[in-house]
Design an enzyme around this catalytic site. Sequence first.
Site, mmCIF file in Angstrom:
data_model
loop_
_atom_site.group_PDB
_atom_site.id
_atom_site.type_symbol
_atom_site.label_atom_id
_atom_site.label_comp_id
_atom_site.label_asym_id
_atom_site.label_seq_id
_atom_site.Cartn_x
_atom_site.Cartn_y
_atom_site.Cartn_z
ATOM 1 N N LYS A 22 -12.489 -23.695 23.923
ATOM 2 C CA LYS A 22 -11.509 -22.932 22.957
ATOM 3 C C LYS A 22 -11.742 -22.848 21.577
ATOM 4 C CE LYS A 22 -7.878 -25.297 21.020
ATOM 5 N NZ LYS A 22 -7.111 -24.825 20.067
ATOM 6 N N ASN A 23 -12.296 -24.007 20.991
ATOM 7 C CA ASN A 23 -12.515 -24.122 19.653
ATOM 8 C C ASN A 23 -13.926 -23.283 19.174
ATOM 9 O OD1 ASN A 23 -10.294 -25.726 18.890
ATOM 10 N ND2 ASN A 23 -11.648 -27.606 18.992
ATOM 11 N N CYS A 117 -0.410 -27.028 15.853
ATOM 12 C CA CYS A 117 0.135 -28.519 16.112
ATOM 13 C C CYS A 117 0.458 -29.085 14.941
ATOM 14 C CB CYS A 117 -1.107 -29.148 16.891
ATOM 15 S SG CYS A 117 -1.192 -28.622 18.547
ATOM 16 N N ARG A 122 -3.554 -30.019 7.076
ATOM 17 C CA ARG A 122 -4.619 -29.147 7.041
ATOM 18 C C ARG A 122 -4.506 -27.704 6.326
ATOM 19 N NH1 ARG A 122 -5.271 -28.185 13.591
ATOM 20 N NH2 ARG A 122 -3.007 -27.895 13.532
ATOM 21 N N ASP A 305 -10.440 -35.111 18.294
ATOM 22 C CA ASP A 305 -9.646 -34.246 19.566
ATOM 23 C C ASP A 305 -9.977 -35.213 20.893
ATOM 24 O OD1 ASP A 305 -8.799 -32.138 17.920
ATOM 25 O OD2 ASP A 305 -10.296 -30.751 18.858
ATOM 26 N N ARG A 397 -2.536 -24.328 25.630
ATOM 27 C CA ARG A 397 -3.301 -23.572 24.393
ATOM 28 C C ARG A 397 -4.598 -24.108 24.726
ATOM 29 N NH1 ARG A 397 -1.725 -26.145 19.548
ATOM 30 N NH2 ARG A 397 -3.370 -24.559 18.876
#
Length: 418
Positions: A22-23, A117, A122, A305, A397
Site C-alpha cells: 500500500k505505502n 488515521c 503528521r 506500522d 484501507r
Amino acid sequence: MDKLLVQGGGPLRGSVRTSGAKNAALPILCSALLTKEPCTFTNVPQLNDARTIVRLLNKMGVTGERTESAKVEIDASTLSTPEAPYELVKTMRASVLVLGPLVARWGEAKVSLPGGCAIGTRPVDQHLKGLEALGAEITLHAGYIHAKAAKLKGARIVMDMITVGGCENIMMAATLAEGVTTIENAAREPEIVDLAKCLIAMGAKITGAGTDRIVIEGVKALHGAHHRVMPDRIEAGTFLAAAAATGGNITLLNAPVSDMDAVLEKLRETGCDISISGDSIMLKRAGALRAVNVRTAEHPGFPTDMQAQLMALNVCAEGTSVMTENIFENRMMHVSELQRLGADIAVNGNTATVRGVPKLVGANVMATDLRASACLVIAGLIAEGETLIDRIYHLDRGYEHIEDKLIGLGASIRRISE
C-alpha cells in the site's frame, strides 16, 4: 458499517501470498501525473486507499482505472483540473502526494490539507518547505494548499526530520525541475526505493534512494512506463505475527525478505523458528512465546506500522516487555481495546509496559486506526470465545482481503455487513 467476528483458539497453518505494498502503490499511482504518456502499474493491491487515489485522479480529468485485479492503467494526458478536493483528501492522508507532481508538470496545484488515521499530527510542513526550496510559491487558505511555479529549479534541501511522504513529494517534483536537487536527511524506507525505481523507468535520473542522501537530476519530460509494485512488508509482518501469536506454522510467499530484517529478528527473539528460501519465509512456533522489547524507529529500525501487531503478540507472551513508540505521539490507542480482552498493559507517555497474561477472553472492541485493526484481529485469534471488531473500514484501507487470507490459513473469521 462492516464488522469482523473472530473465533479464537486455533493455530494458523498453510501458505499465504503477500499483496502489493500500500505505502509504495499510493505515491507510484500519483507519479503518473508527471507524464502525458500512459503508465501501467501491476501488483497494485485492491484497497480502499488505492481506489481513492484513482478516484482523485479521475476527479482531475485523468483517465485511470483498474483493468485487472492487480493492474491499474493511468493516462494523465487528459489532466484538466489540478485540484484535490477536501471530500477525497480528508479520507486519506496520502492524497497530498499529488501536490509535487502537479506543481512540477502543471505549474500549479490546489490540494486540501490531508486527513487519514488519527495517530498523530503528521504535519505537511516538510513537504511545503521542500517545494518552496524548489521555487514554488505556497499559500494556505480555507483549508487548502495553493502552490504555483512557472518552473521549478533544483536545490539542496535538508529535511528537518525524516519524513517518507515529504521525501516522496519532493522527489517527484524534482524530476522535472531545472538542474540538480539533493535531499539530505532523506527517508530510507523501501517504499522510497520502489518509487525511485518507478520514476527511473519513466526517464528520471535519481541516485542514492535507500540512503540518507538522494540526488535527482531534472529532465525536460518523463515518459510512460510499466512498473510492478513491491510486496507489502507490513502485511507480511502482520501475518507472521499472527502465526507466532497463535502457535502456527505458515509459509509466506512473495515476501520482501530483504526489507524485513528488524521484524524477523524480533520474531526470532520470541522463540519462533524462521527460515528463508528465495522470496518465501517459513515461520513455526513450537514452544511458549517470550516477551520482546520494541523501540520503533525509521528504517532500517523497527517499523512503527508493526508496533501494534507485536503488542498483540506480547500480551500473551511469557514475561514483561517494554514497547516504546518513537515515530507518532498518539499510536497507543489500541491499548484500551486490548485491555477489554484481558491484557495487562500500562502506558506512560510513549511507552507501554506489557505483562503477559495466561489468556485473553473475547469481547466487543473497536478499531481506532489501520494497524490497531490488525492488532485486534491477532488478539481475537488468540482469545477464548468470540471477538467482534467494529469500524474495520480502517482495516480495508491497508489489507487486501484479510479475512479471506486468514480463512485460507484455518482461521474462523467472518465479515458482518450492516
